[in-house]
Design a protein around this motif. Structure first.
Motif, short mmCIF file in Angstrom:
data_model
loop_
_atom_site.label_atom_id
_atom_site.label_comp_id
_atom_site.label_asym_id
_atom_site.label_seq_id
_atom_site.Cartn_x
_atom_site.Cartn_y
_atom_site.Cartn_z
N LYS A 413 0.83 -1.19 0.00
CA LYS A 413 0.00 0.00 0.00
C LYS A 413 0.87 1.25 0.00
O LYS A 413 0.53 2.28 0.58
CB LYS A 413 -0.96 -0.03 1.19
N ASN A 492 -7.24 -6.95 -1.01
CA ASN A 492 -8.09 -6.12 -0.15
C ASN A 492 -9.54 -6.59 -0.09
O ASN A 492 -10.33 -6.03 0.66
CB ASN A 492 -8.06 -4.66 -0.62
N ARG A 496 -12.73 -2.65 -0.12
CA ARG A 496 -11.97 -1.87 -1.09
C ARG A 496 -11.22 -0.73 -0.39
O ARG A 496 -11.79 0.01 0.42
CB ARG A 496 -12.93 -1.31 -2.14
N ASN A 497 -9.94 -0.56 -0.72
CA ASN A 497 -9.12 0.49 -0.14
C ASN A 497 -9.38 1.82 -0.87
O ASN A 497 -9.57 1.84 -2.08
CB ASN A 497 -7.64 0.12 -0.23
N GLY A 503 -6.50 -3.93 -4.62
CA GLY A 503 -5.13 -4.30 -4.30
C GLY A 503 -4.53 -5.29 -5.27
O GLY A 503 -4.97 -5.41 -6.43
#
Length: 512
Positions: A413, A492, A496-497, A503
């Motif tokens: 990340k 992820n 969801r990031n 990811g």
């Protein structure tokens, strides 16, 4: 290596120093006074700061007319039939030769000609039409009269009317800007066996980053056979035999490679002036993307692509990775519609982009989406000292494509040195070593010694290759089923990031 869109963010930051404020230009001026490039760029900059994207519909008539005057005067005009609704979601079903659509186009063109004749009474329709359009309800015309701009933007038969070739570039050397992303695809010295690559049978070099996505394990189930990837980029180098006569060698067999061009000739005031374009890659970027996605698993010691048994189409749609000219917009739009209308193409990958939006390219992407294509676009890459300042670029931020960016190997990340990210990001690919900034292997312009390539560019091509492995493994799947497989086998999922989407994808899991 800093190859994809290195001048995008620089161009934004250079014009940030201009003194004119957004409020000065967001409404039409009292008199139709031509705005300078600096004034136009200031407004674009203010919109980027406000909403992280720039769409021409937010600009005034004066600003749009000024942008036409400060570029090549080519305006992209999207039209619609009288009473038509939800055009953008229905483009794949529209026949522009149907009576109602043809009538709308003819009427709009007649209105444009009438308005432009107020500046030049001898103009003929052929003098103002830049390119013929055979698929999308859009026409590209030369516009010099501000009254034409006002008429079009108030016209109930017009969906959009915007400058086609304006892109902020103040303060950037034209030669440097035009070669953006080009000239670096040469063999990389100092690559270390079992560190930067692993030699796999029969004699190919597998890039170090494949292990983070379990591509080797996925190869036991799928190698991409039966799928076709369409790469929209700067073309494919004729001298790279691994994308030509040696495309089938070693463990790669029975597949096809095709090289096409959609980039139109250079023109001046609607008259062709440059040579007819060929599919050959004069830049190097397109060749590197094709290699990352589809290079053969061969016997010659070259690098192997992710989907080494897929079929491939390379399309030369632009001169470099910054889409900043009218003919490049036309080339990219035509590339998407070309791919959309091919039943054999399943996946479209583009590692190019621009600061300003283009409704014509959006139309082409919506058209391809309606045809069931799975599309990946680069989230954007810039200089190391501006990476992360600017979000996901156009067209990657559109909802009908999947934006891909690159991350480092020590923290999944953390963006690569040059990579953009943001809420529109869908997937990430590991493509930079934190220790020495080594990037993935790919094919150089010539020969078998690998080159390396970085940024969201290679991330996008790699993602397209992984998607080909999945679709080859499940050939009856729809686009949405393949996409769900990729999402559900990403790091992820199910959360969801906000900057990195789903990811890193697990290719092994996605091919189970």
């Amino acid at each position: 290596m800093k190859r994809i869109l290195p001048y995008l963010v620089l161009s934004v930051m250079v014009f940030a120093a201009c003194k004119k404020t957004a409020n000065d230009l967001s409404e039409p001026a009292q008199e139709d006074k031509l705005a300078s490039r600096e004034e136009i760029n200031t407004f674009i900059r203010s919109e980027l700061a406000r909403v992280q994207k720039f769409e021409w519909k937010t600009a005034s008539d004066v600003l749009i007319w000024s942008a036409l005057q400060q570029s090549d005067n080519v305006m992209s005009v999207g039209y619609k039939a009288a009473g038509a609704s939800n055009v953008e979601g229905n483009l794949h079903n529209i026949d522009i030769n149907a009576a109602d659509w043809k009538a709308a186009k003819d009427k709009v063109l007649a209105q444009i000609l009438e308005s432009e004749r107020k500046l030049d009474k001898d103009l003929q329709l052929a003098d103002i039409i830049q390119w013929d359009e055979t698929v999308l309800p859009v026409t590209d015309v030369l516009v010099k009269n501000i009254e034409t701009v006002k008429m079009l933007r108030a016209n109930n038969l017009v969906r959009y009317a915007e400058p086609m070739g304006y892109e902020p570039n103040t303060g950037i050397d034209v030669q440097a800007r035009s070669s953006s992303g080009c000239g670096s695809n040469v063999a990389e010295g100092g690559l270390v066996a079992n560190v930067d690559y692993t030699t796999v049978t029969p004699n190919a070099k597998q890039s170090w980053n494949h292990s983070y996505h379990k591509i080797t394990q996925a190869w036991a189930k799928s190698t991409g056979a039966g799928t076709k990837i369409f790469i929209i980029d700067t073309g494919c180098e004729f001298d790279q035999e691994n994308l030509g006569s040696a495309f089938n060698q070693g463990s790669s067999s029975g597949r096809s490679v095709e090289k096409i061009v959609t980039l139109p000739r250079s023109t001046f005031l609607g008259i062709p002036t440059g040579p007819v374009e060929t599919p050959d890659d004069g830049c190097g970027h397109g060749t590197s993307m094709a290699g990352a996605a589809a290079a053969p698993r061969g016997t010659d010691g070259a690098s192997v692509g992710v989907a080494y048994n897929c079929n491939l189409v390379t399309c030369r749609a632009a001169e470099d990775v910054l889409i900043d000219g009218s003919r490049e917009v036309k080339g990219v739009a035509d590339a998407y519609t070309n791919a959309a209308n091919r039943a054999d193409v399943k996946i479209i990958s583009m590692s190019m982009g621009k600061i300003t939006s283009s409704s014509q390219i959006s139309d082409a992407i919506n058209y391809a989406y309606g045809k069931g294509k799975l599309m990946f676009c680069a989230a954007g890459t810039s200089f190391s000292w501006t990476a992360g300042w600017y979000g996901v670029i156009f067209p990657a931020y559109l909802s009908n494509v999947n934006a891909v960016t690159g991350v480092r190997d020590n923290n999944f990340k953390t963006s690569c040195t040059d990579c953009h990210d943001g809420s529109e990001t869908d997937f990430t690919i590991v493509m930079e070593k934190a220790s020495n900034e080594r990037h993935p292997l790919t094919l150089a312009m010539t020969g078998d010694a690998p080159s390396t390539v970085g940024g969201s560019s290679v991330s996008t091509a790699t993602m397209a290759g992984i998607a080909a492995l999945v679709w080859s493994r499940f050939p009856t799947y729809t686009r949405d089923q393949v996409l769900n497989k990729l999402i559900q086998n990403s790091a992820n999922y199910p959360t969801r990031n906000g900057s990195y989407g789903w990811g890193n994808v697990n290719a092994d899991g996605a091919t189970n």
